[in-house]
Design an enzyme around this catalytic site. Structure first.
Site, PDB file in Angstrom:
ATOM      1  N   HIS A   1      40.004  24.398 -29.511  1.00 37.18           N
ATOM      2  CA  HIS A   1      39.200  25.846 -29.304  1.00 37.18           C
ATOM      3  C   HIS A   1      38.671  26.358 -28.006  1.00 37.18           C
ATOM      4  O   HIS A   1      39.582  27.262 -27.560  1.00 37.18           O
ATOM      5  CB  HIS A   1      38.358  25.927 -29.990  1.00 37.18           C
ATOM      6  CG  HIS A   1      37.733  27.572 -30.001  1.00 37.18           C
ATOM      7  ND1 HIS A   1      37.878  28.229 -30.625  1.00 37.18           N
ATOM      8  CD2 HIS A   1      36.580  28.210 -29.197  1.00 37.18           C
ATOM      9  CE1 HIS A   1      37.111  29.520 -30.899  1.00 37.18           C
ATOM     10  NE2 HIS A   1      36.627  29.080 -29.515  1.00 37.18           N
ATOM     11  N   GLU A   2      38.544  25.732 -27.067  1.00 38.02           N
ATOM     12  CA  GLU A   2      37.728  26.140 -25.791  1.00 38.02           C
ATOM     13  C   GLU A   2      39.767  26.296 -24.842  1.00 38.02           C
ATOM     14  O   GLU A   2      39.430  26.793 -24.390  1.00 38.02           O
ATOM     15  CB  GLU A   2      37.355  24.961 -24.737  1.00 38.02           C
ATOM     16  CG  GLU A   2      35.747  25.715 -25.465  1.00 38.02           C
ATOM     17  CD  GLU A   2      34.748  27.247 -26.014  1.00 38.02           C
ATOM     18  OE1 GLU A   2      35.395  27.804 -25.232  1.00 38.02           O
ATOM     19  OE2 GLU A   2      34.421  27.519 -26.909  1.00 38.02           O
TER      20      GLU A   2
ATOM     21  N   HIS B   1      44.893  33.126 -21.956  1.00 42.91           N
ATOM     22  CA  HIS B   1      44.481  33.594 -20.202  1.00 42.91           C
ATOM     23  C   HIS B   1      46.166  33.522 -19.724  1.00 42.91           C
ATOM     24  O   HIS B   1      46.771  34.297 -19.200  1.00 42.91           O
ATOM     25  CB  HIS B   1      43.463  32.785 -19.119  1.00 42.91           C
ATOM     26  CG  HIS B   1      43.313  33.764 -18.345  1.00 42.91           C
ATOM     27  ND1 HIS B   1      42.444  32.569 -17.146  1.00 42.91           N
ATOM     28  CD2 HIS B   1      43.271  34.762 -17.873  1.00 42.91           C
ATOM     29  CE1 HIS B   1      43.088  32.977 -16.193  1.00 42.91           C
ATOM     30  NE2 HIS B   1      43.017  34.718 -16.710  1.00 42.91           N
TER      31      HIS B   1
ATOM     32  N   HIS C   1      41.234  29.098 -25.471  1.00 41.04           N
ATOM     33  CA  HIS C   1      41.070  30.084 -24.504  1.00 41.04           C
ATOM     34  C   HIS C   1      41.511  29.908 -23.155  1.00 41.04           C
ATOM     35  O   HIS C   1      42.042  31.199 -22.952  1.00 41.04           O
ATOM     36  CB  HIS C   1      39.668  30.495 -24.706  1.00 41.04           C
ATOM     37  CG  HIS C   1      38.624  30.869 -25.423  1.00 41.04           C
ATOM     38  ND1 HIS C   1      39.090  32.134 -26.260  1.00 41.04           N
ATOM     39  CD2 HIS C   1      37.577  30.279 -26.115  1.00 41.04           C
ATOM     40  CE1 HIS C   1      38.002  32.132 -27.220  1.00 41.04           C
ATOM     41  NE2 HIS C   1      37.820  30.795 -27.080  1.00 41.04           N
TER      42      HIS C   1
END
Length: 184
Positions: free
Chosen positions: A105-106, A113, A109
């Site tokens: 999940h991280e 980006h 991100h």
């Protein structure tokens, strides 16, 4: 309004603040419960959260993001300013489905980006306001509730709390998108 010595308390404030506090507590409880449930199941691949994150970054061709441990239970996050994926010890070293899911999940991100996902940019612009609002809002509300002469501080606290709520609403599509990318 109740007068307690030099302090005054208006129970109407609880109508504004109470539901939001209860909702936040419920959401935090659900996150912790889901983590503890998922942490009971070992991942068949045998990878740690850090190894999983690195594998996904490599697969996506993202080479400028570092992965490092951070000393915080469920404090996992991606820092776009420093291009760092920070994982809690339980996730960084963990080999459970929860650890791998959080790491993925991280990384979602970091992918957002890398591809210039617009809602992430909006969220990142609101982070300073939301951070200030979350730290100060409850303090100002309590001070405003306790001391009648400082009652305007309670209103300022409610406005800051409302800014945090707006941030969370803006943040929802970013989080759902990162989770979708993690599942993929």
């Amino acid at each position: 309004m109740y007068v307690l010595g030099f302090m005054m308390f208006d129970p109407m404030y609880l109508l504004y603040v109470g539901p939001a506090i209860l909702l936040a507590m419920w959401a935090q409880s659900r996150v912790r419960s889901a983590y503890h449930r998922g942490s009971r199941y070992p991942a068949r691949c045998g990878l740690t959260g850090a190894q999983t994150a690195q594998a996904i970054l490599d697969q996506q061709g993202i080479r400028d993001v570092r992965i490092e441990p951070v000393k915080s239970f469920l404090g996992d996050h991606y820092d776009p300013r420093h291009r760092v994926l920070r994982l809690s010890p339980e996730v960084y070293h963990g080999r459970s489905l929860a650890a791998l899911g959080i790491a993925a999940h991280e990384v979602g991100h970091a992918i957002q980006h890398a591809v210039g996902y617009a809602p992430l940019a909006l969220r990142n612009g609101l982070v300073p306001l939301a951070s200030t609002g979350s730290m100060l809002s409850m303090i100002l509300v309590v001070i405003g509730l306790l001391f009648a002469v400082l009652q305007p501080l309670a209103i300022v606290g409610l406005v800051l709390f409302a800014a945090v709520v707006v941030f969370q609403i803006v943040n929802l599509p970013v989080e759902f998108n990162a989770s979708r990318r993690a599942r993929a």
